[in-house]
Design an enzyme around this catalytic site. Structure first.
Site, short mmCIF file in Angstrom:
data_model
loop_
_atom_site.label_atom_id
_atom_site.label_comp_id
_atom_site.label_asym_id
_atom_site.label_seq_id
_atom_site.Cartn_x
_atom_site.Cartn_y
_atom_site.Cartn_z
N LEU A 43 0.81 -1.22 0.00
CA LEU A 43 0.00 0.00 0.00
C LEU A 43 0.84 1.27 0.00
O LEU A 43 0.59 2.20 -0.77
CB LEU A 43 -0.95 -0.01 1.19
N SER A 284 -9.08 -11.54 12.10
CA SER A 284 -9.23 -10.09 12.17
C SER A 284 -9.74 -9.61 13.53
O SER A 284 -10.61 -10.22 14.15
CB SER A 284 -10.21 -9.63 11.09
N ARG A 330 -4.75 -3.86 21.40
CA ARG A 330 -4.16 -5.18 21.19
C ARG A 330 -3.17 -5.58 22.27
O ARG A 330 -3.12 -6.75 22.66
CB ARG A 330 -3.49 -5.21 19.81
N ARG A 435 0.20 -0.19 18.09
CA ARG A 435 -0.63 0.26 16.97
C ARG A 435 -2.08 -0.15 17.21
O ARG A 435 -2.37 -1.31 17.42
CB ARG A 435 -0.15 -0.35 15.66
N LEU A 441 -3.20 0.40 7.49
CA LEU A 441 -3.62 0.75 6.13
C LEU A 441 -3.74 2.26 6.00
O LEU A 441 -3.40 2.84 4.96
CB LEU A 441 -4.96 0.08 5.81
#
Length: 637
Positions: A43, A284, A330, A435, A441
């Protein structure tokens, strides 16, 4: 030694707009006189190459895959954040900025993160215009869902294939420029060194992975967009080929490496099932919108999940963090899953797993609705495990996923080497010590579409258009070093395979520099990695020749770099006497076992300068000044 990040003056909200006005410009007629190398076509790389070529620059784009479509960006499943506030639930640019700073445990640069939040809204518009098939709600607006670390719904998604669909958009833009002749594409080509001329980045040395041919490429500037280094742990959710070679070669030429120990462990991965595995699979984070995480309350309870009553279950994230529940960040979810398993309450045959249960969601919304949202993820889980997640809970466990560390860059995304830029995951800039989900993204596309096109012009406008010929002595020397290194691999007739060394390194990193670290373990790991490096160069065995497809030779170069990086990661973790985000030092925690930061002594970016093999690296510090957010101990309760 203090670093200057060249952050513009003025109010936070006005910095980027004012900076865009102040940067020097290259006029359209002159842009065609400049050559730019882009290494990596995920990306960050594909968006940068396409945008710079659209502006008129001549771009050379390199990837080691057979197609840019195989970049690791396709593995991102859950979504991309943007402050559109389509849900009318209170989102804003400032709230996205605040959540990202807080999610990174106050170890990120304010100016970069605010810019990221600002351009996030433009990213969505650009991708929709490219035809990215984002999910939509009944009124036709793009749909949003929640991700960890936020109390608003700001994550745009294309079922469970968001990364793949975004990459297809960038790939189509890239192909448009290839067809126009403004981008020359070099697939199956790996960068093996950076070429410096008069202290500036002016080219790269590459090896063609099919023929073994060593080639020289000259340019006025070099952009690295090569992703993260999570495969230093051997087992990770990264693609098998993901590596650190490009940024490590740049580091050894003078680019500072920032916060290398900041690695993210993702809580929602399919657990390890045996020593034969070569990678792990991510489920995910979007699943935590509807899936509930739990373990049995009793130690050693090995009954089937259907046989364990509600009263005998511990929904530990909901219990400990009622405000965020299963959508805590996370690092918090990962440590709590590890703690439950360490207490003997883990599930599955290994005891290293927790349940992610969709029974309540299926009962509430219906199986069809759950399948519509997560069907491809459920199918993937079923194929890998042989279990039906519609009928019994998924088993998940944390795994290495993303690296917040990377090459140090200033506000313009330039490294400490003039003319060398780093975008996306291979720089350190936007995520601090952790993060948040759906931010990778966002950063990759922000850097490629909306930041580097402005900032690289400021550099090029100040340099001459003359090209450096590839027979320049600097190219000769760099190629000679690459050839010598390749020959050394092929001529070391040892007895151990490259994979043996990689597995041994990965186990050391996971055990001593993984989810939890302590000084004693880190010192032990440093000694063992040093011994491993010496043994590697004595006893590794690389079969075959250079002039052919030789995947063992590819791996050998990458693992050699991983070993050296592992040493630096351990040094970085050892020097940081605090806990923050993904860096959890067991000596520094609150009575509730949460990360205990030391803002007085460690509110800085640790940027390491290479000083030679087996030499201690010089530490440079960039002070982090928080003028717009208040430094507090993170709480998601």
């Amino acid at each position: 030694m203090t670093l200057d990040a060249r952050i513009p003056e003025g109010p936070l909200a006005a910095k980027w707009e004012q900076h865009k006005f102040n940067v020097k410009l290259v006029n359209p007629a002159n842009k065609r006189k400049y050559d730019i190398i882009v290494v990596g076509t995920g990306l960050a790389g594909a968006s940068a190459a396409a945008t710079l070529a659209e502006l008129g620059y001549n771009v050379k784009a390199f990837c080691y895959q057979d197609s840019a479509r195989r970049a690791h960006s396709i593995a991102a499943q859950g979504g991309i954040n943007a402050a559109k506030n389509y849900q009318n639930d209170g989102d804003s640019v400032y709230r996205l900025f605040y959540d990202t700073i807080k999610g990174g445990d106050y170890r990120a640069r304010e100016a970069n993160v605010y810019r990221l939040a600002q351009v996030s809204v433009n990213i969505i518009d650009q991708c929709v215009a490219q035809g990215v098939p984002f999910a939509r709600e009944y009124g036709g607006l793009l749909a949003n869902r929640s991700f960890g670390g936020a109390q608003v719904s700001r994550t745009f998604y294309a079922r469970g294939q968001t990364g793949q669909q975004l990459l297809l958009g960038a790939y189509s833009a890239l192909n448009r420029q290839i067809a126009y002749g403004k981008v020359k594409m070099y697939p199956r080509t790996e960068m093996l060194d950076l070429v410096m001329v008069d202290g500036k980045a002016r080219g790269i040395i590459t090896r063609h992975l099919i023929t073994g041919k060593i080639e020289r490429h000259s340019a006025h500037a070099v952009i690295l967009a090569t992703g993260g280094y999570g495969n230093v742990f051997y087992l990770s959710t990264n693609a098998m080929g993901s590596n650190t070679t490009a940024i490590w070669r740049a580091h050894k030429k003078g680019a500072y490496f920032a916060n290398p120990c900041f690695t993210q462990i993702h809580p929602t991965c399919i657990p390890v099932s045996g020593e034969y595995q070569s990678k792990l699979t991510l489920m995910s984070e979007s699943l935590r919108n509807d899936g509930r995480v739990w373990v049995p309350k009793a130690v050693g309870d090995k009954r089937a999940p259907q046989d364990i009553s509600e009263e005998e279950r511990d929904y530990f994230l909901e219990r400990k963090y009622p405000s965020f529940g299963n959508l805590v960040p996370r690092d918090v979810a990962s440590r709590n899953a590890k703690q439950a398993c360490d207490e003997g309450r883990g599930v599955g045959s290994t005891g290293l797993a927790v349940y992610l249960d969709f029974a309540d969601a299926i009962q509430r919304d219906g199986l069809d609705k759950v399948s519509q949202k997560y069907g491809n993820l459920f199918d993937m889980y079923a194929k890998i495990t042989g279990e039906n997640p519609y009928e019994s809970p998924m088993r998940i466990y944390p795994a290495v996923h993303y690296t917040m560390g990377g090459l140090w860059v200033d506000y313009n995304l330039m490294t400490s080497i003039p003319g060398l830029y780093a975008t996306g995951e291979c720089n350190f800039s936007d995520h601090g010590a952790n993060r948040l989900g759906a931010s990778a993204l966002m950063q990759g596309l922000a850097d490629g579409y909306f930041v580097i096109p402005y900032t690289i012009g400021d550099y090029l406008a100040q340099m001459k258009t003359e090209k450096v010929p590839t027979d320049h002595p600097a190219f000769n020397q760099a190629e000679q070093e690459v050839v010598s290194r390749v020959n050394r691999f092929l001529n070391t007739k040892g007895t151990k395979t490259v994979d043996q060394y990689h597995k041994e390194l990965g186990l050391l990193m996971w055990d001593y520099c993984g989810m939890a670290r302590n000084a004693e373990g880190l010192r032990f790991a440093k000694q063992k990695i040093s011994e491993l490096k010496a043994d590697f160069w004595q006893n590794v065995r690389v079969l075959g020749a250079n002039e052919e497809l030789n995947m063992t030779l590819e791996k050998a170069g990458r693992v050699a770099d991983f070993i050296e990086l592992g040493e630096l990661m351990v040094d970085d973790a050892l020097h940081r006497n605090e806990s923050c985000g993904g860096h959890f030092r067991e000596e520094y925690q609150t009575p509730e076992n949460e990360a205990l930061r030391d803002d007085e002594n460690f509110a800085y970016v640790a940027a390491w300068e290479y000083t030679g093999d087996n030499q201690p690296e010089n530490l440079h510090k960039e002070a982090l000044n928080f003028e717009n957010v208040k430094l507090t101990q993170r709480s998601y309760k």
